[in-house]
Design a protein around this motif. Structure first.
Motif, PDB file in Angstrom:
ATOM      1  N   ASP A   1       0.852  -1.185   0.000  1.00 52.49           N
ATOM      2  CA  ASP A   1       0.000   0.000   0.000  1.00 52.49           C
ATOM      3  C   ASP A   1       0.891   1.239   0.000  1.00 52.49           C
ATOM      4  OD1 ASP A   1       0.921   0.239   2.612  1.00 52.49           O
ATOM      5  OD2 ASP A   1      -0.963  -0.372   3.532  1.00 52.49           O
ATOM      6  N   PHE A   2       0.244   2.375  -0.241  1.00 54.83           N
ATOM      7  CA  PHE A   2       0.923   3.667  -0.207  1.00 54.83           C
ATOM      8  C   PHE A   2       0.179   4.542   0.789  1.00 54.83           C
ATOM      9  CE2 PHE A   2       1.971   1.953  -4.321  1.00 54.83           C
ATOM     10  CZ  PHE A   2       3.249   2.429  -4.625  1.00 54.83           C
ATOM     11  N   VAL A   3       0.909   5.170   1.702  1.00 50.66           N
ATOM     12  CA  VAL A   3       0.298   6.013   2.726  1.00 50.66           C
ATOM     13  C   VAL A   3       1.071   7.320   2.791  1.00 50.66           C
ATOM     14  CG1 VAL A   3      -0.413   6.181   5.136  1.00 50.66           C
ATOM     15  CG2 VAL A   3      -0.289   3.935   4.035  1.00 50.66           C
ATOM     16  N   SER A   4       0.354   8.440   2.865  1.00 52.79           N
ATOM     17  CA  SER A   4       1.039   9.724   2.995  1.00 52.79           C
ATOM     18  C   SER A   4       1.539   9.896   4.423  1.00 52.79           C
ATOM     19  CB  SER A   4       0.097  10.873   2.624  1.00 52.79           C
ATOM     20  OG  SER A   4      -1.052  10.853   3.438  1.00 52.79           O
ATOM     21  N   PHE A   5       2.531  10.735   4.588  1.00 57.17           N
ATOM     22  CA  PHE A   5       3.142  10.931   5.903  1.00 57.17           C
ATOM     23  C   PHE A   5       2.120  11.326   6.971  1.00 57.17           C
ATOM     24  CE2 PHE A   5       7.160  11.844   3.416  1.00 57.17           C
ATOM     25  CZ  PHE A   5       7.829  10.708   3.856  1.00 57.17           C
ATOM     26  N   ASP A   6       1.158  12.171   6.599  1.00 54.52           N
ATOM     27  CA  ASP A   6       0.201  12.657   7.595  1.00 54.52           C
ATOM     28  C   ASP A   6      -0.871  11.629   7.940  1.00 54.52           C
ATOM     29  OD1 ASP A   6      -0.912  12.795   5.080  1.00 54.52           O
ATOM     30  OD2 ASP A   6      -2.044  14.627   5.466  1.00 54.52           O
ATOM     31  N   ARG A   7      -0.892  10.492   7.232  1.00 48.51           N
ATOM     32  CA  ARG A   7      -1.877   9.452   7.533  1.00 48.51           C
ATOM     33  C   ARG A   7      -1.228   8.124   7.886  1.00 48.51           C
ATOM     34  NH1 ARG A   7      -6.684  10.263   2.985  1.00 48.51           N
ATOM     35  NH2 ARG A   7      -7.194  12.439   3.523  1.00 48.51           N
ATOM     36  N   ALA A   8       0.047   8.155   8.159  1.00 47.51           N
ATOM     37  CA  ALA A   8       0.772   6.918   8.485  1.00 47.51           C
ATOM     38  C   ALA A   8       0.263   6.321   9.787  1.00 47.51           C
ATOM     39  CB  ALA A   8       2.267   7.212   8.597  1.00 47.51           C
ATOM     40  N   CYS A   9       0.120   5.004   9.805  1.00 49.86           N
ATOM     41  CA  CYS A   9      -0.335   4.288  10.997  1.00 49.86           C
ATOM     42  C   CYS A   9       0.282   2.887  10.961  1.00 49.86           C
ATOM     43  CB  CYS A   9      -1.864   4.222  11.049  1.00 49.86           C
ATOM     44  SG  CYS A   9      -2.608   3.425   9.612  1.00 49.86           S
ATOM     45  N   ALA A  10      -0.018   2.103  11.990  1.00 48.03           N
ATOM     46  CA  ALA A  10       0.538   0.751  12.069  1.00 48.03           C
ATOM     47  C   ALA A  10       0.087  -0.077  10.863  1.00 48.03           C
ATOM     48  CB  ALA A  10       0.103   0.090  13.368  1.00 48.03           C
ATOM     49  N   SER A  11       0.966  -0.977  10.415  1.00 50.47           N
ATOM     50  CA  SER A  11       0.675  -1.798   9.241  1.00 50.47           C
ATOM     51  C   SER A  11       1.125  -3.232   9.482  1.00 50.47           C
ATOM     52  CB  SER A  11       1.384  -1.234   8.013  1.00 50.47           C
ATOM     53  OG  SER A  11       1.249  -2.095   6.895  1.00 50.47           O
ATOM     54  N   PHE A  12       0.461  -4.169   8.798  1.00 52.10           N
ATOM     55  CA  PHE A  12       0.863  -5.572   8.871  1.00 52.10           C
ATOM     56  C   PHE A  12       2.129  -5.827   8.047  1.00 52.10           C
ATOM     57  CE2 PHE A  12      -3.764  -6.017   9.746  1.00 52.10           C
ATOM     58  CZ  PHE A  12      -3.665  -6.646  10.987  1.00 52.10           C
ATOM     59  N   TYR A  13       2.491  -4.841   7.203  1.00 49.37           N
ATOM     60  CA  TYR A  13       3.655  -4.997   6.342  1.00 49.37           C
ATOM     61  C   TYR A  13       4.802  -4.118   6.849  1.00 49.37           C
ATOM     62  CZ  TYR A  13       0.152  -6.929   3.163  1.00 49.37           C
ATOM     63  OH  TYR A  13      -0.863  -7.676   2.607  1.00 49.37           O
ATOM     64  N   PRO A  14       6.028  -4.479   6.516  1.00 45.96           N
ATOM     65  CA  PRO A  14       7.160  -3.608   6.864  1.00 45.96           C
ATOM     66  C   PRO A  14       6.965  -2.245   6.203  1.00 45.96           C
ATOM     67  CG  PRO A  14       7.928  -5.747   6.082  1.00 45.96           C
ATOM     68  CD  PRO A  14       6.462  -5.706   5.817  1.00 45.96           C
ATOM     69  N   GLN A  15       7.179  -1.192   6.962  1.00 50.08           N
ATOM     70  CA  GLN A  15       7.002   0.155   6.425  1.00 50.08           C
ATOM     71  C   GLN A  15       8.354   0.780   6.100  1.00 50.08           C
ATOM     72  OE1 GLN A  15       4.578   2.186   9.438  1.00 50.08           O
ATOM     73  NE2 GLN A  15       2.853   2.158   8.017  1.00 50.08           N
ATOM     74  N   ARG A  16       8.347   1.551   5.031  1.00 53.42           N
ATOM     75  CA  ARG A  16       9.567   2.279   4.691  1.00 53.42           C
ATOM     76  C   ARG A  16       9.193   3.682   4.241  1.00 53.42           C
ATOM     77  NH1 ARG A  16      13.391   2.840   0.661  1.00 53.42           N
ATOM     78  NH2 ARG A  16      12.544   1.330  -0.816  1.00 53.42           N
ATOM     79  N   ALA A  17       9.741   4.667   4.924  1.00 55.33           N
ATOM     80  CA  ALA A  17       9.509   6.053   4.551  1.00 55.33           C
ATOM     81  C   ALA A  17      10.384   6.413   3.355  1.00 55.33           C
ATOM     82  CB  ALA A  17       9.814   6.977   5.727  1.00 55.33           C
ATOM     83  N   VAL A  18       9.777   6.998   2.352  1.00 58.74           N
ATOM     84  CA  VAL A  18      10.491   7.357   1.124  1.00 58.74           C
ATOM     85  C   VAL A  18      10.447   8.873   0.958  1.00 58.74           C
ATOM     86  CG1 VAL A  18      10.584   7.106  -1.382  1.00 58.74           C
ATOM     87  CG2 VAL A  18       9.884   5.165   0.041  1.00 58.74           C
ATOM     88  N   GLU A  19      11.607   9.496   1.061  1.00 60.87           N
ATOM     89  CA  GLU A  19      11.700  10.927   0.810  1.00 60.87           C
ATOM     90  C   GLU A  19      11.783  11.147  -0.702  1.00 60.87           C
ATOM     91  OE1 GLU A  19      11.404  13.274   2.938  1.00 60.87           O
ATOM     92  OE2 GLU A  19      11.488  12.064   4.796  1.00 60.87           O
ATOM     93  N   THR A  20      11.095  12.163  -1.184  1.00 56.30           N
ATOM     94  CA  THR A  20      11.091  12.438  -2.617  1.00 56.30           C
ATOM     95  C   THR A  20      12.478  12.841  -3.097  1.00 56.30           C
ATOM     96  OG1 THR A  20       8.783  13.147  -2.551  1.00 56.30           O
ATOM     97  CG2 THR A  20      10.090  13.895  -4.430  1.00 56.30           C
ATOM     98  N   ARG A  21      12.941  12.129  -4.100  1.00 53.46           N
ATOM     99  CA  ARG A  21      14.222  12.446  -4.741  1.00 53.46           C
ATOM    100  C   ARG A  21      13.915  12.788  -6.194  1.00 53.46           C
ATOM    101  NH1 ARG A  21      14.771   7.597  -2.337  1.00 53.46           N
ATOM    102  NH2 ARG A  21      15.043   6.525  -4.340  1.00 53.46           N
ATOM    103  N   ARG A  22      13.994  14.042  -6.522  1.00 49.32           N
ATOM    104  CA  ARG A  22      13.514  14.514  -7.819  1.00 49.32           C
ATOM    105  C   ARG A  22      14.299  13.921  -8.988  1.00 49.32           C
ATOM    106  NH1 ARG A  22       9.676  18.269  -7.043  1.00 49.32           N
ATOM    107  NH2 ARG A  22       9.663  18.850  -9.240  1.00 49.32           N
TER     108      ARG A  22
END
Length: 258
Positions: A33-54
């Motif tokens: 799934d894809f979640v925005s930073f302001d809606r991030a919550c616990a997940s059954f999957y490993p989460q990885r934050a991705v900073e935008t790299r233009r």
């Protein structure tokens, strides 16, 4: 190599999404799934934050024309503006399909992924087309101001129409649903975030023009051919809330009654 399912947390922008696509191929990760930073919550999957790299996002963007073709690229870009639930997942599947099959894959509407994106983009474009006729501007402090409540993010599609129609005007078109606004002044435009819009009560001149518009709207109606169902088909009711001819209907029509 086996793909690993990961929940991507990103900034919610199109370039942020393309950065996630870059990382999914770089690290053999399949987005769960894809979640925005302001809606991030616990997940059954490993989460990885991705900073935008233009730069990485641009590499993906430059590949779209070659891998997906012109039509596939347009659907992907516009698909990100739609209100399709879990649109990022559908767009990632669409992009992966295009990379595998190449240009022309958009003709296969029997494929559920292609069909889903096609329908979502058609819905976006149809809504934008309706708003070219349903937007109502009012004169406020030397500028034209209008509000809309669309289901999709239609401002990027409306920009060309209204900037060409009012090239010498200062205007602001506010999307109340997505809290952003198209701002224009001669020679310049921008779509900017805007949490809310408070408009002052109309002045005497603006109120007079609104009454004239409502009177015109009432006058051209043919009573014997009134068909509410047909009107709601051609002018869906969800658009009425921001259209001048339907605002303060009762009070205005009392004023205009003989």
């Amino acid at each position: 190599m086996k793909w690993t399912q990961v929940s991507y947390v990103y900034d919610g922008t199109f370039f942020g999404f393309l950065t996630c696509v870059f990382d999914s191929y770089q690290y053999w990760e399949e987005p769960a799934d894809f979640v925005s930073f302001d809606r991030a919550c616990a997940s059954f999957y490993p989460q990885r934050a991705v900073e935008t790299r233009r730069e990485d996002a641009r590499r993906v963007y430059r590949s779209l024309e070659e891998k997906l073709g012109g039509e596939g690229k347009r659907w992907l870009v516009r698909g990100f503006l739609t209100c399709l639930p879990e649109k990022e997942l559908w767009l990632w599947r669409f992009l992966r399909l295009g990379y595998a099959q190449g240009p022309g894959f958009t003709r296969n509407l029997a494929d559920p992924v292609v069909c889903q994106i096609h329908r979502a983009v058609r819905h976006l474009e149809h809504e934008a087309h309706l708003y070219t006729g349903f937007v109502r501007f009012s004169q406020t402090e030397g500028a034209l101001v209008g509000q809309i409540t669309p289901k999709n993010r239609v401002l990027p599609l409306l920009r060309g129409h209204f900037c060409a129609r009012f090239p010498q005007e200062r205007f602001l078109l506010y999307d109340k649903t997505h809290r952003e606004a198209l701002v224009h002044q001669p020679g310049r435009w921008a779509i900017v975030p805007m949490d809310s819009l408070e408009v002052d009560a109309p002045g005497a001149e603006e109120a007079a023009y609104r009454r004239l518009w409502r009177k015109f709207y009432d006058t051209i109606a043919i009573e014997g051919r009134e068909n509410p169902r047909c009107r709601m088909t051609q002018m869906p009711k969800r658009f009425w809330g921001t259209m001048t001819e339907f605002q303060n209907e009762t009070e205005e029509r009392k004023e205009l009654a003989p």
